[in-house]
Design a protein around this motif. Structure first.
Motif, PDB file in Angstrom:
ATOM      1  N   LYS A 507      47.076  39.503  37.708  1.00  0.00           N
ATOM      2  CA  LYS A 507      48.056  38.418  37.701  1.00  0.00           C
ATOM      3  C   LYS A 507      48.478  38.060  39.127  1.00  0.00           C
ATOM      4  O   LYS A 507      48.576  36.871  39.479  1.00  0.00           O
ATOM      5  CB  LYS A 507      49.267  38.817  36.868  1.00  0.00           C
ATOM      6  CG  LYS A 507      50.338  37.735  36.778  1.00  0.00           C
ATOM      7  CD  LYS A 507      51.520  38.191  35.950  1.00  0.00           C
ATOM      8  CE  LYS A 507      51.133  38.362  34.494  1.00  0.00           C
ATOM      9  NZ  LYS A 507      52.314  38.673  33.653  1.00  0.00           N
ATOM     10  N   LEU A 508      48.709  39.051  39.965  1.00  0.00           N
ATOM     11  CA  LEU A 508      49.123  38.787  41.341  1.00  0.00           C
ATOM     12  C   LEU A 508      48.019  38.073  42.122  1.00  0.00           C
ATOM     13  O   LEU A 508      48.282  37.120  42.866  1.00  0.00           O
ATOM     14  CB  LEU A 508      49.492  40.100  42.035  1.00  0.00           C
ATOM     15  CG  LEU A 508      50.709  40.853  41.480  1.00  0.00           C
ATOM     16  CD1 LEU A 508      50.904  42.163  42.233  1.00  0.00           C
ATOM     17  CD2 LEU A 508      51.965  40.001  41.594  1.00  0.00           C
ATOM     18  N   SER A 510      45.613  36.234  40.870  1.00  0.00           N
ATOM     19  CA  SER A 510      45.457  34.881  40.327  1.00  0.00           C
ATOM     20  C   SER A 510      46.507  33.937  40.891  1.00  0.00           C
ATOM     21  O   SER A 510      46.220  32.759  41.154  1.00  0.00           O
ATOM     22  CB  SER A 510      45.542  34.921  38.802  1.00  0.00           C
ATOM     23  OG  SER A 510      44.515  35.726  38.255  1.00  0.00           O
ATOM     24  N   ARG A 511      47.700  34.430  41.090  1.00  0.00           N
ATOM     25  CA  ARG A 511      48.752  33.589  41.663  1.00  0.00           C
ATOM     26  C   ARG A 511      48.407  33.177  43.094  1.00  0.00           C
ATOM     27  O   ARG A 511      48.616  32.030  43.490  1.00  0.00           O
ATOM     28  CB  ARG A 511      50.087  34.346  41.649  1.00  0.00           C
ATOM     29  CG  ARG A 511      50.682  34.524  40.253  1.00  0.00           C
ATOM     30  CD  ARG A 511      51.933  35.381  40.315  1.00  0.00           C
ATOM     31  NE  ARG A 511      52.522  35.582  38.990  1.00  0.00           N
ATOM     32  CZ  ARG A 511      53.559  36.392  38.744  1.00  0.00           C
ATOM     33  NH1 ARG A 511      54.101  37.075  39.751  1.00  0.00           N
ATOM     34  NH2 ARG A 511      54.025  36.521  37.514  1.00  0.00           N
ATOM     35  N   LEU A 512      47.867  34.120  43.873  1.00  0.00           N
ATOM     36  CA  LEU A 512      47.497  33.797  45.252  1.00  0.00           C
ATOM     37  C   LEU A 512      46.370  32.774  45.296  1.00  0.00           C
ATOM     38  O   LEU A 512      46.366  31.870  46.133  1.00  0.00           O
ATOM     39  CB  LEU A 512      47.079  35.071  45.991  1.00  0.00           C
ATOM     40  CG  LEU A 512      48.175  36.109  46.257  1.00  0.00           C
ATOM     41  CD1 LEU A 512      47.600  37.290  47.021  1.00  0.00           C
ATOM     42  CD2 LEU A 512      49.326  35.495  47.041  1.00  0.00           C
ATOM     43  N   ALA A 514      45.573  30.546  42.867  1.00  0.00           N
ATOM     44  CA  ALA A 514      46.034  29.258  42.334  1.00  0.00           C
ATOM     45  C   ALA A 514      46.911  28.506  43.330  1.00  0.00           C
ATOM     46  O   ALA A 514      46.880  27.274  43.385  1.00  0.00           O
ATOM     47  CB  ALA A 514      46.794  29.482  41.026  1.00  0.00           C
ATOM     48  N   SER A 515      47.664  29.238  44.136  1.00  0.00           N
ATOM     49  CA  SER A 515      48.563  28.596  45.092  1.00  0.00           C
ATOM     50  C   SER A 515      47.855  28.198  46.385  1.00  0.00           C
ATOM     51  O   SER A 515      48.457  27.528  47.233  1.00  0.00           O
ATOM     52  CB  SER A 515      49.726  29.535  45.427  1.00  0.00           C
ATOM     53  OG  SER A 515      49.248  30.733  46.028  1.00  0.00           O
TER      54      SER A 515
END
Length: 609
Positions: A507-508, A510-512, A514-515
């Motif tokens: 999850k962490l 994926s956030r990096l 996606a951003s």
């Protein structure tokens, strides 16, 4: 009792799995062995509810079989309660009668077993991953009487992901792969602890460590390789450490079908394309500059046009002489007439007939256009030094004459080999067939020697060039191909199978991604390494030497003050070579003529005698 190969996981579409395990009847070791054989530890999201004796709660929850499970409950019964339940269950009628009696007593509010002093309380235990110095900690959730409602407030909610590792020492295995992973080997040598240098993986680890509350230690593999599977089924390199459960995850590595059997990948690195590294386009020889205004085809057409025009002119004059009785022009004179016209030095005399004049008129116009184009193009080639064609694509590479190439040795594993060996493009298969495997340093050295190209990923070679040739200020002699080829889908961390922290780590990451932060980190690492290399180059004071070398370059098209360049011998050498060739041919023809004349006189003299 159990079939060891029995498929306990069922359909792959089932996302929620709950296992009810009864330890009250004995056979604990056989049950645990069965679960271990079916790799129960690789499914950390499976929910486990165990029922057994209270004294075995701690050993059951902390058993290796459940080392990765994040949702484990154990219902611990007293010895007397278990013995009584076993004896009552031997006869179904007795069991049914007791259950009915219990329900009636509870509803009527009469005295329960607990009030009569029976040991009917059930203790509830759960496992807390990483809570006990990286190990599972057994927590007492509460207890309740068999005849009462389960106190749900005393039971922890279901855990979907492990976010807090409680200071767990994360074991990381790494191999240097700039700019994604870089380190300094400590005194222990290969296989020992390393100190990470600025790289993408170092930044990611430092970002995730405080968020997930873990410390870390990084080691290198003993054989300093990414790893491959041996015939006996074991693994080498960083993947061998994951396979043997000696590490929790790796730094950036590439996936393959075999590696996916032992690790789970978390994509961290954006797709890095393969490019061709060659020498920068080199200046073409200046002694042939007077030939470059036209292509070979145009030059051939000009020569043919001279011969055709001269022959046509000779035939027309020959036919005319038959009617007028004048002496016809010779064939050699007609050919030289066409040469002199195209060289802008036609003879003073012109044909007397209209047909000859018209033929000469159109030949003059054609020669004027040809010479105008030749002069303008020649000026351009003298002002701007022509260079060889750059190598950007596979087709450019395989069409080079007397050329060799190599591929980075660390890339020739897994999916990269499949990309080259099984590609439908014949050029790709041909490159793989004749490639010479090289390390980056060796490959770049051979590129500088000439007639050699090196295939490597773009971000990686940009950083390596900056590090190896850090004493050079300004641009290097390397040319990076404009065309990039996607060889592998992605690179990332290889996480050991069944790691409880993987869902939250995913999850962490994926956030990096996606951003857009992940792309920024890669670009920033590469850019920073280039800046550091340039700063070190300035400290070595190499700029003056390079500027002097540039000033001595005879092939520079224009000086810095903007003055036009004077033609040197290197530019006019071709003209003199043509002159020398012409004199040589003329001398040979002269010798042949003298030889023929001499033989002819000798034969005439013999005949007269």
């Amino acid at each position: 009792m159990f079939q060891q190969s029995f498929p306990i996981w069922g359909s792959v579409t089932v996302t929620c799995r709950t296992f009810l395990i009864d330890f009250t009847g004995g056979g604990d070791e056989e049950i645990l062995r069965f679960l271990e054989t079916n790799k129960f530890y690789e499914k950390p999201d499976s929910r486990v509810l165990m029922v057994g004796r209270k004294r075995k709660a701690r050993s059951a929850i902390k058993n290796r079989t459940f080392r990765n499970n994040i949702n484990t409950l154990y219902l611990g019964l007293q010895e007397g309660a278990i013995d009584r339940l076993i004896s009552e269950s031997r006869t179904s009628t007795v069991g049914e009668r007791r259950i009915s009696q219990d329900a009636h007593e509870f509803q009527a509010g009469v005295e329960t077993r607990e009030e009569r002093g029976f040991e009917d309380r059930v203790s509830i235990y759960s496992g807390c991953p990483y809570c006990d110095d990286g190990q599972i900690k057994v927590l007492m959730q509460g207890s309740w009487s068999i005849g009462s409602k389960i106190p749900s407030k005393d039971i922890s909610p279901i855990i979907n992901e492990v976010k807090n590792l409680h200071g767990y020492l994360m074991r990381i295995i790494s191999i240097a792969f700039t700019p994604y992973a870089d380190y300094i080997q400590n005194k222990d040598g290969p296989g020992g602890i390393v100190t990470l240098l600025d790289s993408l993986d170092k930044r990611l680890i430092e970002i995730f460590a405080p968020v997930m509350n873990f410390s870390f230690v990084v080691k290198s593999p003993p054989d300093m390789s990414f790893g491959s599977r041996l015939p006996d089924g074991s693994w080498t390199g960083v993947h061998g450490a994951i396979y043997r459960k000696e590490a929790d995850f790796t730094t950036s590595v590439g996936p393959s079908s075999q590696r996916l059997e032992i690790v789970e990948y978390e994509r961290t690195v954006p797709v890095d394309q393969l490019i061709i590294v060659s020498l920068k386009p080199q200046p073409l020889p200046q002694y042939l500059v007077f030939l470059r205004p036209f292509t070979v085809g145009v030059w051939v057409c000009i020569v043919l046009a001279i011969m055709i025009w001269g022959t046509t002119f000779w035939l027309l004059q020959r036919v005319r002489s038959n009617f007028t009785g004048e002496e016809p022009i010779t064939f050699n004179s007609a050919i030289f007439y066409s040469w002199t016209v195209i060289l802008e030095d036609p003879p003073i005399t012109t044909p007397d007939d209209i047909s000859g004049q018209m033929l000469l008129c159109w030949w003059l116009i054609a020669c004027f256009l040809l010479m105008s184009g030749f002069k303008s193009s020649l000026v351009a080639h003298l002002a701007i030094v022509a260079q060889s064609e750059p190598i950007n694509t596979y087709r450019d590479l395989v069409t080079q004459s007397n050329w060799k190439w190599g591929i980075e040795d660390t890339l020739l594993t897994g999916m990269v080999i499949q990309y080259f060996s099984q590609n439908v493009d014949p050029d790709v298969r041909y490159i793989y067939k004749l490639n010479e495997k090289s390390s980056p340093a060796e490959g770049l050295k051979r590129v500088l020697e000439g007639r050699f190209s090196f295939l490597i990923s773009k971000n990686r070679i940009t950083t390596i060039i900056a590090q190896i040739y850090k004493k050079e200020v300004g641009e290097t002699q390397f040319y990076l191909g404009k065309k990039g080829y996607t060889v592998a889908s992605a690179m990332g961390w290889g996480v050991r199978r069944g790691a409880p922290f993987r869902p939250y780590l995913h999850k962490l990451i994926s956030r990096l991604i996606a951003s857009g932060i992940m792309d920024y980190l890669v670009e920033d690492v590469v850019h920073l390494k280039i800046l550091q290399s340039k700063a070190e180059a300035r400290r070595h004071q190499q700029q003056q030497q390079i500027m002097e070398a540039k000033q001595d370059d005879l092939l520079t098209a224009e000086s810095e003050d903007g003055n036009p360049q004077v033609l040197r011998m290197v530019h006019m050498m071709g003209v003199f070579l043509v002159l020398v060739c012409g004199l040589t041919i003329a001398s040979i023809i002269f010798c042949v003529e003298r030889f023929i004349q001499r033989n002819s006189r000798h034969n005439e003299k013999r005949c007269s005698d």
